[in-house]
Scaffold this motif. Structure first.
Motif, short mmCIF file in Angstrom:
data_model
loop_
_atom_site.label_atom_id
_atom_site.label_comp_id
_atom_site.label_asym_id
_atom_site.label_seq_id
_atom_site.Cartn_x
_atom_site.Cartn_y
_atom_site.Cartn_z
N GLU A 112 0.84 -1.20 0.00
CA GLU A 112 0.00 0.00 0.00
C GLU A 112 0.87 1.24 0.00
OE1 GLU A 112 -2.81 0.46 3.21
OE2 GLU A 112 -3.68 -1.52 2.82
N ARG A 137 0.78 0.24 -11.35
CA ARG A 137 -0.61 0.71 -11.31
C ARG A 137 -1.16 0.52 -9.91
NH1 ARG A 137 -2.06 2.40 -16.61
NH2 ARG A 137 0.01 2.43 -17.55
N LEU A 138 -1.99 1.48 -9.46
CA LEU A 138 -2.52 1.48 -8.11
C LEU A 138 -4.04 1.43 -8.12
CD1 LEU A 138 -0.37 4.46 -6.69
CD2 LEU A 138 0.29 2.05 -6.83
N SER A 139 -4.64 0.93 -7.05
CA SER A 139 -6.09 1.01 -6.87
C SER A 139 -6.37 1.86 -5.64
CB SER A 139 -6.69 -0.39 -6.64
OG SER A 139 -6.38 -1.21 -7.73
N PHE A 140 -7.29 2.79 -5.81
CA PHE A 140 -7.63 3.69 -4.71
C PHE A 140 -8.30 2.92 -3.57
CE2 PHE A 140 -10.77 6.58 -2.75
CZ PHE A 140 -9.92 7.55 -2.27
N ILE A 141 -7.87 3.16 -2.34
CA ILE A 141 -8.52 2.55 -1.17
C ILE A 141 -9.43 3.58 -0.50
CG2 ILE A 141 -8.22 1.42 1.08
CD1 ILE A 141 -5.47 0.44 0.10
N TYR A 155 -3.56 4.02 -1.42
CA TYR A 155 -3.72 3.20 -2.62
C TYR A 155 -3.14 1.82 -2.39
CZ TYR A 155 -4.54 7.49 -5.32
OH TYR A 155 -5.05 8.67 -5.80
N LYS A 156 -3.75 0.83 -3.01
CA LYS A 156 -3.19 -0.53 -3.03
C LYS A 156 -2.30 -0.62 -4.28
CE LYS A 156 -5.08 -5.23 -3.36
NZ LYS A 156 -4.40 -5.59 -4.59
N ASN A 158 -1.07 -2.65 -7.28
CA ASN A 158 -1.45 -3.85 -8.06
C ASN A 158 -0.18 -4.59 -8.45
OD1 ASN A 158 -4.00 -2.80 -7.85
ND2 ASN A 158 -4.00 -1.92 -9.89
#
Ligand SMILES: NC(=O)c1ccc[n+]([C@@H]2O[C@H](COP(=O)([O-])OP(=O)(O)OC[C@H]3O[C@@H](n4cnc5c(N)ncnc54)[C@H](OP(=O)(O)O)[C@@H]3O)[C@@H](O)[C@H]2O)c1
Length: 160
Positions: A112, A137-141, A155-156, A158
């Motif tokens: 994260e 690339r990140l995923s919003f938390i 962000y997580k 990926n």
């Protein structure tokens, strides 16, 4: 930017330091690059010694670097992860700087990314991630407003 070109960080708030302290206490372990360690230990008002964490890992390629407990030397990102795991820590906070952030990200060792956005734009300085040949690339938390002028975003990473 996480610091000016000369390494100054006087744009950082007390709230930011307190937020770091809170997370370091929660995880029990934080990891820093040797340059960040040496630079912060010279600050007049804030010091890593005051942070309530059971394990404080400093990463350096210098195998002879002498540190007092609870500081522990690691010679690479993987060595730091191994030492924290051997002491039963399930998680740790990587606190910078730029070079060590990129070394961990490049080896896929960051789950994260949490950023406190301070109200300052630094035109030239030390970036959050030192230049390195990766694209992640990140995923919003989530995001939380931790002060009237500071947004904390998470962000997580990926990993696939
Ligand atoms: N705004 C913020 O929240 C924030 C947070 C953290 C840091 N900072 C600032 O960032 C600046 C420091 O960043 P930086 O990029 O110059 O330095 P850094 O990442 O803190 O430390 C770099 C050092 O870590 C060691 N290192 C890095 N990668 C390694 C690897 N793969 N294996 C073994 N050792 C490794 C090396 O130490 P040796 O040379 O001893 O081998 C290297 O010189 C400071 O001004 C600091 O105050 C700001």
């Amino acid at each position: 930017m996480i610091a000016s070109k000369s390494g100054k960080e006087d744009f950082l708030s007390h709230t930011n330091w307190m937020s770091f302290g809170e997370f370091a206490k929660k995880h029990g372990c934080f990891i820093i690059g040797r340059k960040t360690f040496e630079s912060v230990q010279k600050w007049p008002d804030y010091n890593f010694n005051d942070i309530d964490a059971k394990l404080k890992i400093v990463i350096s390629s210098n195998k002879d670097l002498e540190l007092e407990p609870p500081y522990l030397l690691a010679n690479s990102p993987k060595d730091a992860m191994g030492k924290a795991a051997a002491m039963n820590f399930e998680s740790a906070i990587l606190t910078g700087g730029s070079t060590i952030n990129s070394a961990f990200l490049n080896e896929n060792l960051i789950d994260e990314v949490m950023i406190n956005i301070e109200p300052a734009i630094i035109g030239s300085g030390i970036p959050l991630f030192a230049e390195c040949d990766f694209e992640k690339r990140l995923s919003f938390i989530d995001s939380v407003r931790i002060a009237s002028d500071i947004l904390q975003v998470r962000y997580k990473v990926n990993k696939n």
